[in-house]
Design a protein around this motif. Structure first.
Motif, PDB file in Angstrom:
ATOM      1  N   VAL A 189       3.153   9.235  -0.989  1.00 61.47           N
ATOM      2  CA  VAL A 189       2.232   8.121  -1.022  1.00 61.47           C
ATOM      3  C   VAL A 189       3.057   6.954  -1.490  1.00 61.47           C
ATOM      4  O   VAL A 189       3.311   5.807  -1.018  1.00 61.47           O
ATOM      5  CB  VAL A 189       0.995   8.335  -1.577  1.00 61.47           C
ATOM      6  CG1 VAL A 189       0.246   7.033  -1.733  1.00 61.47           C
ATOM      7  CG2 VAL A 189       0.214   9.152  -0.959  1.00 61.47           C
ATOM      8  N   ARG A 190       3.942   6.947  -2.535  1.00 65.20           N
ATOM      9  CA  ARG A 190       4.693   5.981  -3.287  1.00 65.20           C
ATOM     10  C   ARG A 190       5.615   5.498  -2.411  1.00 65.20           C
ATOM     11  O   ARG A 190       5.907   4.384  -1.973  1.00 65.20           O
ATOM     12  CB  ARG A 190       5.258   6.389  -4.411  1.00 65.20           C
ATOM     13  CG  ARG A 190       4.145   6.576  -5.706  1.00 65.20           C
ATOM     14  CD  ARG A 190       4.959   7.257  -6.855  1.00 65.20           C
ATOM     15  NE  ARG A 190       5.858   6.220  -7.334  1.00 65.20           N
ATOM     16  CZ  ARG A 190       7.041   6.691  -7.918  1.00 65.20           C
ATOM     17  NH1 ARG A 190       7.108   7.883  -8.342  1.00 65.20           N
ATOM     18  NH2 ARG A 190       7.945   5.901  -8.464  1.00 65.20           N
ATOM     19  N   PHE A 191       6.168   6.378  -1.574  1.00 63.41           N
ATOM     20  CA  PHE A 191       7.467   6.050  -0.576  1.00 63.41           C
ATOM     21  C   PHE A 191       6.953   5.305   0.656  1.00 63.41           C
ATOM     22  O   PHE A 191       7.530   4.658   1.051  1.00 63.41           O
ATOM     23  CB  PHE A 191       8.123   7.153  -0.290  1.00 63.41           C
ATOM     24  CG  PHE A 191       9.243   7.790  -1.372  1.00 63.41           C
ATOM     25  CD1 PHE A 191       9.803   6.941  -2.278  1.00 63.41           C
ATOM     26  CD2 PHE A 191       9.124   9.244  -1.706  1.00 63.41           C
ATOM     27  CE1 PHE A 191      10.568   7.288  -3.312  1.00 63.41           C
ATOM     28  CE2 PHE A 191       9.984   9.363  -2.742  1.00 63.41           C
ATOM     29  CZ  PHE A 191      10.529   8.793  -3.758  1.00 63.41           C
ATOM     30  N   SER A 192       5.736   5.698   1.019  1.00 64.65           N
ATOM     31  CA  SER A 192       5.121   5.222   2.336  1.00 64.65           C
ATOM     32  C   SER A 192       4.476   3.909   1.828  1.00 64.65           C
ATOM     33  O   SER A 192       4.229   3.198   2.960  1.00 64.65           O
ATOM     34  CB  SER A 192       3.896   6.344   2.569  1.00 64.65           C
ATOM     35  OG  SER A 192       4.526   7.559   2.893  1.00 64.65           O
ATOM     36  N   LEU A 193       4.274   3.659   0.697  1.00 63.29           N
ATOM     37  CA  LEU A 193       3.743   2.178   0.496  1.00 63.29           C
ATOM     38  C   LEU A 193       4.478   1.117   0.983  1.00 63.29           C
ATOM     39  O   LEU A 193       3.985   0.069   1.600  1.00 63.29           O
ATOM     40  CB  LEU A 193       3.621   2.178  -0.930  1.00 63.29           C
ATOM     41  CG  LEU A 193       2.158   2.316  -1.531  1.00 63.29           C
ATOM     42  CD1 LEU A 193       2.133   2.521  -3.020  1.00 63.29           C
ATOM     43  CD2 LEU A 193       1.006   1.723  -1.062  1.00 63.29           C
ATOM     44  N   GLY A 194       5.750   1.144   1.042  1.00 67.64           N
ATOM     45  CA  GLY A 194       6.710   0.223   1.675  1.00 67.64           C
ATOM     46  C   GLY A 194       6.351  -0.031   3.001  1.00 67.64           C
ATOM     47  O   GLY A 194       5.995  -1.024   3.299  1.00 67.64           O
ATOM     48  N   PRO A 195       6.431   1.013   3.732  1.00 68.28           N
ATOM     49  CA  PRO A 195       6.097   0.775   5.480  1.00 68.28           C
ATOM     50  C   PRO A 195       4.492   0.722   5.640  1.00 68.28           C
ATOM     51  O   PRO A 195       4.479  -0.333   6.427  1.00 68.28           O
ATOM     52  CB  PRO A 195       6.425   2.248   5.922  1.00 68.28           C
ATOM     53  CG  PRO A 195       7.319   2.978   4.956  1.00 68.28           C
ATOM     54  CD  PRO A 195       7.019   2.351   3.628  1.00 68.28           C
ATOM     55  N   ALA A 196       3.604   1.117   4.594  1.00 70.97           N
ATOM     56  CA  ALA A 196       2.463   0.782   4.922  1.00 70.97           C
ATOM     57  C   ALA A 196       2.217  -0.852   4.878  1.00 70.97           C
ATOM     58  O   ALA A 196       1.482  -1.352   5.441  1.00 70.97           O
ATOM     59  CB  ALA A 196       1.465   1.398   3.956  1.00 70.97           C
ATOM     60  N   TRP A 197       2.944  -1.540   3.733  1.00 74.64           N
ATOM     61  CA  TRP A 197       2.640  -2.985   3.539  1.00 74.64           C
ATOM     62  C   TRP A 197       3.081  -3.621   4.855  1.00 74.64           C
ATOM     63  O   TRP A 197       2.548  -4.501   5.417  1.00 74.64           O
ATOM     64  CB  TRP A 197       3.538  -3.539   2.304  1.00 74.64           C
ATOM     65  CG  TRP A 197       2.768  -3.439   0.947  1.00 74.64           C
ATOM     66  CD1 TRP A 197       2.859  -2.451   0.262  1.00 74.64           C
ATOM     67  CD2 TRP A 197       1.715  -4.208   0.538  1.00 74.64           C
ATOM     68  NE1 TRP A 197       2.070  -2.534  -0.953  1.00 74.64           N
ATOM     69  CE2 TRP A 197       1.399  -3.776  -0.587  1.00 74.64           C
ATOM     70  CE3 TRP A 197       0.945  -5.143   1.033  1.00 74.64           C
ATOM     71  CZ2 TRP A 197       0.437  -4.314  -1.369  1.00 74.64           C
ATOM     72  CZ3 TRP A 197       0.151  -5.846   0.598  1.00 74.64           C
ATOM     73  CH2 TRP A 197      -0.491  -5.406  -0.961  1.00 74.64           C
TER      74      TRP A 197
END
Lengths: 274, 257
Positions: A199-207
């Motif tokens: 989830v932490r790593f995916s937050l970048g793409p999510a933003w």
């Protein structure tokens, strides 16, 4: 003379070294801003800190007379809600699919290729489809984030669960564990720290997906605001907003890390072989 | 008396590669059977068969006279060389896991008297293996020998019909290994266990076992070495007095392994 690759900064020196490049960048900006303003006092491209503070005071403290809301608060609320719902749904889906694909050969055979196929579709390319199917409201933005990050997270978690040593799975069975209990008591707790990392790593793409969707069709949100004021070259609003978005991202990341460290202490204790 | 575990004319083949051929073996209750053999002779396949991780291509395997189910179950305990404890559970939780599975198959949660009983049982066995002072530790904080002690305690808690050991002391230092020999012999006597142990350490096999079985190929075709599988080539019942002398043929067979 020691080799460069063996020289290590220590304590305060290390902190100072880390702050140095940031300080240089800030200084460069101030100098450049000053230079531009000396030439043209009404320059909008590199606003002075004072100008940014003044604009943000309007954005963060004063109600918008049209909507009756404080813009920064409303934008933050809208964006975080979209992000939160999408990340929550993605994490839950990942947990169910990742555990199934990682543990069950039938689920792997049945769902693996589908997840692999979906994960190669560029999410932004299907944004028009989402707008057509779900309309321009909240759903399409949330679905974009969800589709953008979930396949990667599922594959990551499935491979992590699949890499749990077979010895552990066999041992659990010799202790009487059913498929359900192996999933619940052996795989799930070991998957959780990895899921949080994911989830932490995916937050970048999510933003990225969030701001893209907000830029294209929205009437509130952090991404909507910076793309709106871009029309007026309002760098005095865009720059503080970018800083604010970065700050939010850092805080969310730190909160997730803190959760992982307290709830799954065993995964963070360093130590030799297990 | 029905043997605890019996292999009847068991073959294991992968395509035209024969791993085990015509294996006949009976393990009596209370026996400590060591299986030795050169690397790649199929020692571990024996254990995989007994665990149910693998099914024989031909022949049958019986547990207490009934056909073995084709998957691992609580009637057979196991200790592997590594990775047989759960890294996310404390020492105590690792041992209580068996009771959780048995008594709370849906939630894995124990409450009240059942929980207290499970905890007391776990503490008792942990004290026996010398881990009474480390109940709350996580496996990562334990040494290799301690982790194996934990794995043994964890396996014993469900009172398996037979305990399967796969190179259980192979990764340990020599001194620690001696302690573990004492521990497993003591537990075997005290609990009346039936043990099947695979090891590549011939001395260990003779020291611990009441019976040593050597696994190797009986026939060898130099042009197609994979066409003949291994089987039990020697079978030595031992009493305490004969344990010291290792037969020449066995010593020769495994010296290269």
């Amino acid at each position: 003379m020691r080799r460069l690759l063996n020289a290590r900064p220590r304590g305060g020196g290390r902190l100072l070294l880390g702050l140095l490049p940031i300080a240089i960048l800030v200084l460069l900006y101030l100098v450049a801003s000053q230079a531009r303003h000396a030439e043209n006092p009404r320059d909008k491209i590199l606003p002075t800190p004072a100008a940014m503070a003044q604009s943000m005071e309007i954005m963060a403290l004063q109600e918008d007379p049209r909507t009756g809301e404080i813009p920064l608060v409303a934008d933050t609320q809208a964006s975080l809600t979209r992000l939160g719902i999408a990340m929550g749904a993605a994490a839950l889906t990942t947990l169910v699919l990742g555990l199934s694909i990682g543990l069950l050969p039938y689920a792997r055979a049945g769902l693996g290729p589908l997840v692999a196929t979906i994960s190669v579709i560029p999410p932004i390319a299907i944004l028009p489809i989402l707008f057509i199917v779900f309309g321009l409201g909240e759903t399409s933005k949330i679905v974009l984030i969800f589709i953008g990050i979930t396949p990667f997270m599922v594959r990551d978690l499935a491979s992590h669960v699949g890499a749990i040593p077979e010895e552990q799975i066999v041992k659990a069975q010799t202790l009487g564990a059913s498929t359900w209990l192996v999933a619940l008591k052996v795989a799930l707790p070991q998957a959780m720290p990895r899921l949080i990392d994911s989830v932490r790593f995916s937050l970048g793409p999510a933003w990225v997906f969030l701001i893209s969707a907000e830029a294209i069709a929205s009437d509130v949100g952090l991404g909507y605001r910076i793309f709106l004021v871009r029309r007026y070259l309002a760098m005095d609003i865009i720059l503080p907003y970018v800083v604010w978005i970065s700050l939010l991202a850092v805080v969310i990341d730190l909160l997730l890390l803190a959760w992982s460290r307290t709830a799954f202490r065993w995964a963070h204790t360093p130590g030799g072989r297990r | 008396m029905t043997p605890v575990l019996s292999f009847r004319d068991v073959w294991v083949e992968y395509g035209d590669h024969v791993v085990l051929e015509k294996v006949n073996l009976e393990v009596a209750k209370g026996a400590f059977v060591s299986i030795v053999g050169p690397s790649g002779a199929g020692k571990s396949t024996f254990l995989r068969l007994a665990l149910g991780q693998e099914a024989p291509s031909r022949g049958s395997i019986l547990l207490d006279g009934a056909t073995l189910p084709p998957e691992p179950g609580p009637d057979r305990g196991v200790v592997f060389q590594r990775y047989s404890v759960f890294p996310h559970m404390s020492v105590l939780e690792n041992v209580m896991f068996g009771a959780r599975c048995e008594q709370a198959p849906l939630t894995g949660l124990l409450v009240g008297a059942t929980r207290r009983q499970a905890r007391a049982d776990a503490v008792a066995i942990l004290q026996q293996v010398g881990l009474g002072a480390a109940l709350k530790a996580f496996p990562r904080a334990l040494s290799g020998g301690m982790q194996q002690r934990l794995a043994i305690a964890q396996a014993l808690i469900t009172r398996p019909r037979i305990l399967l050991l796969d190179e259980p002391f192979g990764a340990l230092d020599p001194g620690v290994r001696l302690d573990m020999h004492e521990l497993i012999t003591g537990l075997w006597r005290e609990h009346g266990l039936t043990i099947l142990m695979v090891t590549h350490d011939i001395k260990e096999a003779f020291k611990l076992g009441t019976r040593v079985i050597a696994v190797d190929k009986r026939r060898h075709d130099p042009h197609a070495p994979h066409r003949y599988g291994s089987t039990a080539v020697y079978d030595f019942p031992l009493d305490d007095k004969r344990k010291t002398a290792i037969p020449k043929e066995i010593a020769a067979m495994t010296s290269g392994a």
